[in-house]
Design an enzyme around this catalytic site. Structure first.
Site, mmCIF file in Angstrom:
data_model
loop_
_atom_site.group_PDB
_atom_site.id
_atom_site.type_symbol
_atom_site.label_atom_id
_atom_site.label_comp_id
_atom_site.label_asym_id
_atom_site.label_seq_id
_atom_site.Cartn_x
_atom_site.Cartn_y
_atom_site.Cartn_z
ATOM 1 N N GLU A 201 64.856 -6.559 102.654
ATOM 2 C CA GLU A 201 64.349 -6.780 101.291
ATOM 3 C C GLU A 201 65.536 -6.939 100.340
ATOM 4 O O GLU A 201 65.623 -7.922 99.617
ATOM 5 C CB GLU A 201 63.459 -5.593 100.878
ATOM 6 C CG GLU A 201 62.902 -5.684 99.465
ATOM 7 C CD GLU A 201 62.132 -4.421 99.053
ATOM 8 O OE1 GLU A 201 62.334 -3.354 99.670
ATOM 9 O OE2 GLU A 201 61.336 -4.518 98.098
ATOM 10 N N ASP A 278 52.185 -4.861 97.715
ATOM 11 C CA ASP A 278 53.269 -3.867 97.604
ATOM 12 C C ASP A 278 52.976 -2.770 96.564
ATOM 13 O O ASP A 278 52.540 -1.692 96.939
ATOM 14 C CB ASP A 278 54.599 -4.580 97.323
ATOM 15 C CG ASP A 278 55.812 -3.771 97.752
ATOM 16 O OD1 ASP A 278 55.646 -2.697 98.344
ATOM 17 O OD2 ASP A 278 56.951 -4.224 97.505
HETATM 18 N N1 HPA Z 1 60.678 -1.278 98.970
HETATM 19 C C1 HPA Z 1 61.379 -0.148 98.969
HETATM 20 N N2 HPA Z 1 60.911 0.977 98.455
HETATM 21 C C2 HPA Z 1 59.691 0.968 97.929
HETATM 22 C C3 HPA Z 1 58.918 -0.180 97.888
HETATM 23 C C4 HPA Z 1 59.422 -1.350 98.469
HETATM 24 O O1 HPA Z 1 58.745 -2.395 98.555
HETATM 25 N N3 HPA Z 1 57.761 0.134 97.278
HETATM 26 C C5 HPA Z 1 57.828 1.437 96.965
HETATM 27 N N4 HPA Z 1 58.996 1.961 97.366
HETATM 28 ZN ZN ZN Z 2 56.964 -1.681 99.944
#
Ligand code: HPA
Ligand code: ZN
Length: 334
Positions: A201, A278
């Site tokens: 990510e 998300d």
């Molecule tokens: N990524 C990392 N940490 C997180 C996320 C995410 O998408 N959503 C909530 N905590």
């Molecule tokens: Zn997440």
């Protein structure tokens, strides 16, 4: 612009959704009125949801989580989340709960809070027909030692609550990759838990390789896979499900512009892509919006969206008989 009726009616599974990230500013005000001497007003609550980058986003997530205290709080937010999902045509959800945040910041027992979540889950299944599984999420940058009790609690409670399906790691990959969690992932798998991981990510493909190396069955985001041809080939060959969250990536700044997002390239390369929201309250979005924006920005036809919805069911951890039933339901939608 209103999303199409087809998108709303299309039966969908949501596979990457954080319970705490579904708490709206309005609900946060209610929670604050329950617990705080000087409760937040709506403007103050909304200010907590403002951030400009990924680190700021993680702080906003923490700020929201800090307002959750009791079993009733968890029951209320779970019910509201599932009501909202059911209204969008979501038939099944696999939801992260940040048990790591509860343990690390509040140092309190999770069981009573979980019982609140379970009450709302069972009610939603009976009244709304939506099924829900829980994924216990650890915060990776708190370290391996902090993740151990999260995963072990999942294994322990799973014996009584089969709705607990798996574990995951969220948080800041830049500070902690996936490999250090290898042994804990093996232990969780041996306990019958399914393995997910946020990967690629905020970091490059190395961390996606790392997540695969420790046995992650499903990858959250996998935004940087596009930079590694060999990885793309492996993901296609093994049909590793990717939990794509386009709006999240744009709002956290992990992806600068929608036209830079690899969603369509992944789909065209034959990867097992799913669409997810998300943290919808933190991103001012929802799952219908994800399908709608996929159609508008990436030229997905209704038939493509049907395929993406089918992927979400196939990539879920549901038993085969419910998958088959939901897939038929998706196929037959006019
Ligand atoms: N990524 C990392 N940490 C997180 C996320 C995410 O998408 N959503 C909530 N905590
Ligand atoms: Zn997440």
């Amino acid at each position: 612009m209103e999303a199409s009726s087809f998108i709303r009616r299309l039966p969908k599974a949501e596979l990457h959704l954080h319970l705490e990230g579904t708490v709206t500013a309005e609900t946060l005000v209610e929670l604050s009125q329950r617990h705080d001497g000087a409760p937040l007003d709506l403007a103050q609550a909304r200010a907590l949801y403002e951030y400009t980058d990924f680190t700021g986003f993680l702080m906003a997530f923490k700020a929201v989580s800090e307002h959750l205290h009791t079993a009733e709080d968890y029951e209320m937010i779970t019910w509201r989340m599932l009501e909202r999902l059911a209204r969008q045509g979501v038939v099944h959800a696999e939801v992260f709960v940040s048990v790591g945040v509860v343990y690390y910041w509040r140092r309190c027992a999770f069981e009573p809070l979980f019982e609140g979540m379970e009450r709302a889950r069972a009610r939603a299944e009976a009244e709304l027909g939506i099924s829900t599984y829980w994924i216990f999420d650890a915060v990776r940058h708190f370290g391996v030692e902090e993740a151990a009790p999260v995963f072990r609690k999942a294994a322990e409670l799973r014996r009584e609550f089969p709705s607990i399906i798996g574990i995951g790691i969220g948080g800041d990959e830049r500070r902690m990759g996936a490999e250090p969690f290898r042994e804990l992932y093996a232990e969780a798998r041996d306990a019958g838990l399914r393995l997910t991981a946020h990967a690629g990510e905020t970091t490059g493909p190395d961390n996606i390789w790392g997540a695969l190396n420790i046995g992650a069955e499903r990858l959250g985001h996998a935004l940087s896979a596009i930079h590694d041809r060999e990885l793309m080939e492996l993901l296609a060959e093994r049909q590793v499900p990717l939990e794509i969250c386009v709006t999240s990536n744009l709002r956290t700044g992990c992806c600068a512009r929608v036209e830079d997002h690899p969603l369509r390239l992944y789909f065209d390369a034959g990867l097992m892509v799913t669409l997810n929201s998300d943290d919808p309250a933190l991103f001012h979005s929802d799952l219908v919006g994800e399908y709608d924006s996929a159609q508008r920005h990436f030229d997905f036809t209704d038939e493509h969206l049907r395929e993406l919805a089918a992927n979400s069911v196939e990539a879920s951890f549901l038993p085969p008989e419910r998958k088959v039933m939901l897939l038929r339901f998706i196929e037959s939608l006019q």
